[in-house]
Design a protein around this motif. Structure first.
Motif, PDB file in Angstrom:
ATOM      1  N   SER A   1     159.600  45.119  26.664  1.00  0.00           N
ATOM      2  CA  SER A   1     157.988  44.643  26.524  1.00  0.00           C
ATOM      3  C   SER A   1     157.044  45.424  27.179  1.00  0.00           C
ATOM      4  N   VAL A   2     155.841  45.614  26.543  1.00  0.00           N
ATOM      5  CA  VAL A   2     154.878  46.252  27.098  1.00  0.00           C
ATOM      6  C   VAL A   2     153.438  45.330  26.947  1.00  0.00           C
ATOM      7  N   VAL A   3     152.938  44.868  28.253  1.00  0.00           N
ATOM      8  CA  VAL A   3     151.964  43.962  28.406  1.00  0.00           C
ATOM      9  C   VAL A   3     150.918  44.407  29.192  1.00  0.00           C
ATOM     10  N   VAL A   4     149.720  44.207  28.763  1.00  0.00           N
ATOM     11  CA  VAL A   4     148.601  44.339  29.863  1.00  0.00           C
ATOM     12  C   VAL A   4     148.486  43.331  30.749  1.00  0.00           C
ATOM     13  N   LYS A   5     148.663  43.480  32.129  1.00  0.00           N
ATOM     14  CA  LYS A   5     148.844  42.706  33.155  1.00  0.00           C
ATOM     15  C   LYS A   5     147.533  41.710  33.128  1.00  0.00           C
TER      16      LYS A   5
ATOM     17  N   ASN B   1     147.790  40.286  25.671  1.00  0.00           N
ATOM     18  CA  ASN B   1     147.990  41.580  24.983  1.00  0.00           C
ATOM     19  C   ASN B   1     148.961  42.364  25.103  1.00  0.00           C
ATOM     20  N   GLY B   2     150.019  42.659  23.981  1.00  0.00           N
ATOM     21  CA  GLY B   2     151.288  43.328  24.466  1.00  0.00           C
ATOM     22  C   GLY B   2     151.921  43.613  23.044  1.00  0.00           C
ATOM     23  N   THR B   3     153.153  44.343  23.158  1.00  0.00           N
ATOM     24  CA  THR B   3     153.784  44.716  22.116  1.00  0.00           C
ATOM     25  C   THR B   3     155.331  44.865  22.645  1.00  0.00           C
ATOM     26  N   VAL B   4     156.291  45.236  21.730  1.00  0.00           N
ATOM     27  CA  VAL B   4     157.774  45.623  22.050  1.00  0.00           C
ATOM     28  C   VAL B   4     157.896  47.077  21.458  1.00  0.00           C
ATOM     29  N   SER B   5     158.782  47.737  22.107  1.00  0.00           N
ATOM     30  CA  SER B   5     159.278  48.853  21.536  1.00  0.00           C
ATOM     31  C   SER B   5     160.134  48.835  20.212  1.00  0.00           C
ATOM     32  N   SER B   6     159.929  49.912  19.590  1.00  0.00           N
ATOM     33  CA  SER B   6     160.554  49.969  18.238  1.00  0.00           C
ATOM     34  C   SER B   6     161.949  50.481  18.282  1.00  0.00           C
TER      35      SER B   6
ATOM     36  N   GLU C   1     147.117  48.884  21.533  1.00  0.00           N
ATOM     37  CA  GLU C   1     145.703  48.924  21.459  1.00  0.00           C
ATOM     38  C   GLU C   1     145.215  48.282  22.625  1.00  0.00           C
ATOM     39  N   VAL C   2     144.214  48.982  23.532  1.00  0.00           N
ATOM     40  CA  VAL C   2     143.869  48.195  24.832  1.00  0.00           C
ATOM     41  C   VAL C   2     142.372  48.602  25.115  1.00  0.00           C
ATOM     42  N   GLU C   3     141.860  47.620  25.537  1.00  0.00           N
ATOM     43  CA  GLU C   3     140.348  47.789  25.732  1.00  0.00           C
ATOM     44  C   GLU C   3     140.178  48.824  26.884  1.00  0.00           C
ATOM     45  N   ASN C   4     138.822  49.526  26.552  1.00  0.00           N
ATOM     46  CA  ASN C   4     138.949  50.942  27.707  1.00  0.00           C
ATOM     47  C   ASN C   4     138.517  50.178  28.974  1.00  0.00           C
ATOM     48  N   GLY C   5     138.977  50.765  29.958  1.00  0.00           N
ATOM     49  CA  GLY C   5     138.507  50.624  31.509  1.00  0.00           C
ATOM     50  C   GLY C   5     139.860  50.804  32.237  1.00  0.00           C
ATOM     51  N   ASP C   6     139.893  50.146  33.256  1.00  0.00           N
ATOM     52  CA  ASP C   6     141.006  50.489  34.027  1.00  0.00           C
ATOM     53  C   ASP C   6     142.084  49.119  33.954  1.00  0.00           C
ATOM     54  N   HIS C   7     143.280  49.471  33.551  1.00  0.00           N
ATOM     55  CA  HIS C   7     144.308  48.509  33.212  1.00  0.00           C
ATOM     56  C   HIS C   7     145.800  48.839  34.013  1.00  0.00           C
ATOM     57  N   THR C   8     146.459  47.569  34.186  1.00  0.00           N
ATOM     58  CA  THR C   8     147.792  47.934  34.553  1.00  0.00           C
ATOM     59  C   THR C   8     148.644  47.384  33.439  1.00  0.00           C
ATOM     60  N   LEU C   9     149.666  48.294  33.103  1.00  0.00           N
ATOM     61  CA  LEU C   9     150.785  47.973  32.002  1.00  0.00           C
ATOM     62  C   LEU C   9     152.050  47.686  32.745  1.00  0.00           C
ATOM     63  N   VAL C  10     152.489  46.435  32.236  1.00  0.00           N
ATOM     64  CA  VAL C  10     153.846  45.939  32.685  1.00  0.00           C
ATOM     65  C   VAL C  10     154.863  46.421  31.598  1.00  0.00           C
ATOM     66  N   PHE C  11     156.078  46.938  32.206  1.00  0.00           N
ATOM     67  CA  PHE C  11     156.961  47.258  31.223  1.00  0.00           C
ATOM     68  C   PHE C  11     158.218  46.384  31.712  1.00  0.00           C
TER      69      PHE C  11
ATOM     70  N   ALA D   1     161.360  45.485  36.064  1.00  0.00           N
ATOM     71  CA  ALA D   1     160.082  45.683  35.482  1.00  0.00           C
ATOM     72  C   ALA D   1     159.247  46.458  36.354  1.00  0.00           C
ATOM     73  N   ILE D   2     158.538  47.379  35.654  1.00  0.00           N
ATOM     74  CA  ILE D   2     157.685  48.472  36.471  1.00  0.00           C
ATOM     75  C   ILE D   2     156.046  48.259  36.012  1.00  0.00           C
ATOM     76  N   GLU D   3     155.441  48.724  36.808  1.00  0.00           N
ATOM     77  CA  GLU D   3     153.932  48.576  36.563  1.00  0.00           C
ATOM     78  C   GLU D   3     153.186  50.154  36.396  1.00  0.00           C
ATOM     79  N   LYS D   4     152.182  50.408  35.445  1.00  0.00           N
ATOM     80  CA  LYS D   4     151.647  51.640  35.542  1.00  0.00           C
ATOM     81  C   LYS D   4     150.275  51.633  35.430  1.00  0.00           C
ATOM     82  N   ASN D   5     149.458  52.143  36.335  1.00  0.00           N
ATOM     83  CA  ASN D   5     147.825  52.186  36.008  1.00  0.00           C
ATOM     84  C   ASN D   5     147.337  53.099  35.019  1.00  0.00           C
ATOM     85  N   VAL D   6     146.423  52.718  34.185  1.00  0.00           N
ATOM     86  CA  VAL D   6     146.049  53.439  33.150  1.00  0.00           C
ATOM     87  C   VAL D   6     144.528  53.394  33.388  1.00  0.00           C
ATOM     88  N   SER D   7     143.750  54.641  33.225  1.00  0.00           N
ATOM     89  CA  SER D   7     142.238  54.492  32.737  1.00  0.00           C
ATOM     90  C   SER D   7     141.979  54.898  31.430  1.00  0.00           C
TER      91      SER D   7
END
Length: 843
Positions: free
Chosen positions: A44-48, A52-57, A65-75, A82-88
């Motif tokens: 699972s990949v979810v915007v914290k 909004n999320g998806t699963v791996s194939s 697809e994620v809205e622009n801005g600063d977000h944290t993705l939860v894997f 589970a781990i978290e990664k920040n994206v801009s």
């Protein structure tokens, strides 16, 4: 006015479309296991903070697809931290590369290596993997093997329907030719190769992952697995503190309560996990009441970055009523499919003529030693102590036919038997336990050496010691004060007065030694991976007979059988989507103890020899973002099967046996399975397998009476007869759809055809029967449905599960013994509709 307003809204929406497109960014990546590098499917990949999320194939990739801005993705992924990664994000597509997740079970990755788990698109074997989420959603109150019935080549039935009495075949082979491994430890009985699922009735509670490896399989040990390997990994201990409680109910008084708690890994490297459950119910058919207590505990110690110790113990204490009497189709139509001819009433309570009780805890100590970056040693020492047996009627009327309330299939009047025994003082018929105790100790040590970036050497030792006790003991005199039994003590027939607790029948022990060594070379470069494996074993049997032989003369000499095995395979990834594999091998299976010692005596069968199995297989795989397909064709030739077949007269009394040598069989077929995910909400699965399993030759057999006198030599006309007791055509189609966030429904339809009744080769002595097939059971299909809902209770995660098996209440014949025609064959009717509901709360 309305037209102008419509035009304004339409033009405004067109103008906003580019703005909405600019406001989102495409994020991609691949999720893999941090140690093995294997792609994780369905992670699972979810915007914290959002839904909004998806699963791996199927190749581990994801697109979101994620809205622009600063977000944290939860894997996250089941069984992984589970781990978290920040994206801009600013509209420019972002490739996060490889995102690695680590297991949240201490020592699980090391156990996977010991257990020889197959890796997708690398290990060249036909394999199906069952995750715990599938077990939770689909198993319900069914027997553990039932979760495998949608696997290619598998036929699983409930037999008589008793708790834990299920059986399973794989590519037409029974469990004595299927290696069942738990955490890399073999559990097939060392005397006869069988697996009794009632001994493992609590296994579904603690299963972490399960693989069915068809054919040669990935095991490096010298295991006799002509049909394949069922590889089960239990939980170890969680790296984080927590647990869960579970309560479930189902049809016919089914009730289950379970509890799991884990301390997590503390700062001193210690971790503890405990799990326990209690299950009880009346059983789907009459007289099948059951009760079971299961338990699991793990203590792990991470000593340092080189050494880890892990101790496991798990088991289940259970007792259950059985239905062992097969009936004709006319009798099932007369009495109904819930009928059981093996029970009645005693003092107003249900009393079973057939009962099974057993406890088989298994303990193991694992030591994982990372010697350096290229060299590690994994060792498991294990012990198992089985205690229990089966209770049945003995004496003048062991089938209780004189004590029926009606005809020979009606209920048993145990009250009348009790009164008559009490009046006579001597019990003419009584209950006795056929006890099968054992002590089993063993160890497997595996050395992994990365010779270079492409070549790996794996070698090790496998040692086992087994001592089994087998005897019949008087369990219940049923109102009498004593019984008189005829014993063939030390070769002399004599009448002996016995009371409860005394030996009333056979009394023999079996001793087995197993020593083997194995070595494997694995070569990987680019898109190519391959292996060559060799193993050798020495299997030794010794028998103790306390009935026919006086002390000092009651132990046989050791009977030794040396076996060899060799197999090789190669996998080639044509591109990122397509791969092909090939494997072949030859191994020898030592004769089982009942073939080495004739008719349960100390007489050695000089004709017993190793059975030889040759196999070849070719497979193809396809992986895309939405579709996974596997297809394979196999050919297995089984040589020199040794059978000691007991023979009974029309009254069911034993009068001799047939010593059958040199029987061959060929098993070949094609299998295909797929999984399709057209959207993140819908998953469609399916499989089909077509087999052609046939006895390959006629053989000669010597018929001997119970005093070892030769009755005669006969030719058995078996060439061309289809192997019975397993559906040679199977198919399945299933779907799962997520209706709302956390709420899913699913349905599975399974179909079984070309199933021939079980038959005994010694019945085919008439030349006129040459080529006459056993009775073919009618084809049938079953529809199962399930639903699951994952939600929150405060800050706690909760799950609800419901499952209905055989939704349409299909009437079908699951097992049959051959009578050549339907009206002369005896059979079991399969279970009708069953249901269960469960609720789990995580903490």
């Amino acid at each position: 006015m309305r037209i102008r307003l419509f035009r304004f809204v339409w033009l405004l929406s067109l103008g906003l479309l580019p703005l909405s497109a600019i406001a989102q960014t495409t994020v991609t990546g691949t999720i893999t296991d941090i140690k093995t590098g294997e792609e994780l499917i369905g992670a699972s990949v979810v915007v914290k903070g959002t839904v909004n999320g998806t699963v791996s194939s199927f190749d581990g990739t994801f697109t979101l697809e994620v809205e622009n801005g600063d977000h944290t993705l939860v894997f996250s992924y089941i069984g992984y931290d589970a781990i978290e990664k920040n994206v801009s994000l600013n509209g420019t597509p972002v490739d996060m590369g490889i995102v690695t997740l680590g297991s949240n079970d201490v020592g699980l990755d090391e156990v996977k290596v010991v257990a020889n788990f197959a890796v997708d698109r690398k290990t060249p074997v036909a394999v199906s993997t069952i995750q715990p989420k599938m077990i939770e959603e689909k198993l319900g109150s069914q027997e553990f093997p039932q979760v495998l019935k949608a696997t290619p080549g598998v036929y699983a039935t409930n037999s008589g329907g008793g708790f834990g009495d299920s059986r399973i075949t794989l590519r037409g082979f029974d469990t004595d030719n299927i290696a069942v491994m738990i955490n890399g430890v073999p559990v097939n009985d060392m005397e006869n190769g069988a697996v009794y699922w009632s001994n493992w009735s609590g296994l579904s509670d603690v299963t972490r992952t399960m693989q069915v490896q068809r054919g040669m399989g990935a095991s490096k040990l010298a295991v006799p697995s002509a049909g394949g390997t069922i590889n089960i990994l239990t939980a170890t201990t969680d790296s984080k503190p927590g647990g869960n409680i579970y309560y479930g109910i189902g049809n016919d008084g089914y009730e289950k309560m379970a509890f799991t708690a884990s301390t997590g890994l503390n700062d001193k490297g210690w971790a503890f996990t405990f799990s326990g459950s209690h299950t009880e119910g009346k059983g789907w058919a009459d007289g099948l009441q059951f009760e079971g207590w299961s338990y699991f505990a793990n203590v792990s110690k991470v000593i340092n970055d080189k050494h880890t110790l892990s101790f496991n113990v798990f088991g289940a204490n259970q007792s259950h009523g059985q239905r062992r009497t097969m009936m004709s189709l006319d009798e099932w139509n007369q009495y109904g499919r819930k009928h059981n001819a093996d029970w009645g009433y005693l003092n107003g309570s249900e009393y079973n003529a057939r009962t099974n009780y057993y406890s088989k805890p298994q303990m193991s100590l694992n030591h994982f030693w990372n010697i350096n970056d290229d060299l590690n040693l994994k060792t498991v020492l294990y012990a198992s102590q089985g205690r229990g047996g089966g209770v049945a009627g003995f004496g003048d009327d062991r089938n209780f036919n004189d004590y029926r309330v009606g005809d020979s299939r009606s209920l048993i009047d145990f009250d009348r038997l009790y009164r008559e025994n009490a009046q006579n003082g001597q019990s003419s018929t009584y209950m006795a336990s056929s006890v099968n105790n054992h002590d089993w100790y063993g160890g497997v040590s595996t050395l992994d050496w990365n010779v270079n970036n492409n070549l790996k050497f794996i070698g090790g030792l496998d040692g086992r010691y087994y001592y089994g006790e087998h005897y019949q003991v008087l369990d219940d005199l049923m109102g009498g004060q004593y019984a008189v039994v005829n014993r063939n003590k030390y070769g002399q027939n004599m009448d002996v007065v016995v009371r409860e607790g005394d030996i009333v029948g056979y009394h023999s022990d079996g001793e087995v030694l197993w020593e083997s060594a194995f070595a494997q070379l694995e070569y990987s470069e680019g898109r190519l991976s391959s292996f060559v494996n060799m193993a050798a074993a020495n299997v030794s049997y010794r028998r103790y007979d306390f009935e026919d032989h006086a002390k000092g003369d009651h132990i046989t000499d050791w009977q030794h059988h040396q076996t060899i095995s060799a197999k090789a395979g190669v996998n080639f990834n044509i591109d990122g989507k397509n791969n092909v594999f090939f494997n072949t091998g030859y191994f020898q299976r030592p004769p089982m103890m009942n073939a080495v010692f004739i008719n349960n005596t100390n007489n050695v069968n000089d004709g017993a020899k190793n059975e030889g199995i040759y196999s070849v297989e070719l497979g193809y795989g396809y992986r895309s973002n939405t579709l996974s397909v596997n297809a394979n064709a196999y050919y297995t030739y089984w040589q020199d099967k040794t059978m000691i077949q007991s023979m009974y007269d029309d009254n069911g009394e034993f009068f001799g046996y047939a010593n059958i040598l040199g029987l061959d069989a060929q098993h070949m077929g094609v299998e295909v399975d797929f999984e399709w995910r057209p959207t993140t909400k819908l998953t469609v699965t399916g499989m089909g397998s077509v087999g052609d399993w046939t006895w390959a030759n006629d053989v000669n057999a010597t018929f001997v009476d119970q005093d070892q006198n030769i009755i005669g030599d006969y030719k058995l006309y078996t060439e061309g007869l289809k192997v019975g007791n397993s559906a040679q055509i199977t198919a399945a189609l299933g779907a799962k759809y997520e209706i709302l966030e956390g709420l899913s429904i699913g349905a599975d339809y399974t179909y079984f055809a070309k199933n021939y009744a079980n038959f005994s080769p010694e019945d085919r002595t008439d030349e006129a029967s040459s080529g006459v097939q056993a009775w073919q059971l009618p084809n049938f299909g079953l529809l199962d449905v399930n639903a699951s809902y994952r939600f929150k209770i405060g800050n706690l995660n909760a799950s609800a599960f419901t499952q209905i098996s055989n939704l349409l209440d299909e009437w079908y014949i699951a097992d049959a013994n051959d009578g050549r025609t339907w009206d002369a064959s005896s059979m079991y009717i399969g279970l009708g509709r069953t249901w269960s509901f469960g609720l789990k709360l995580d903490f």
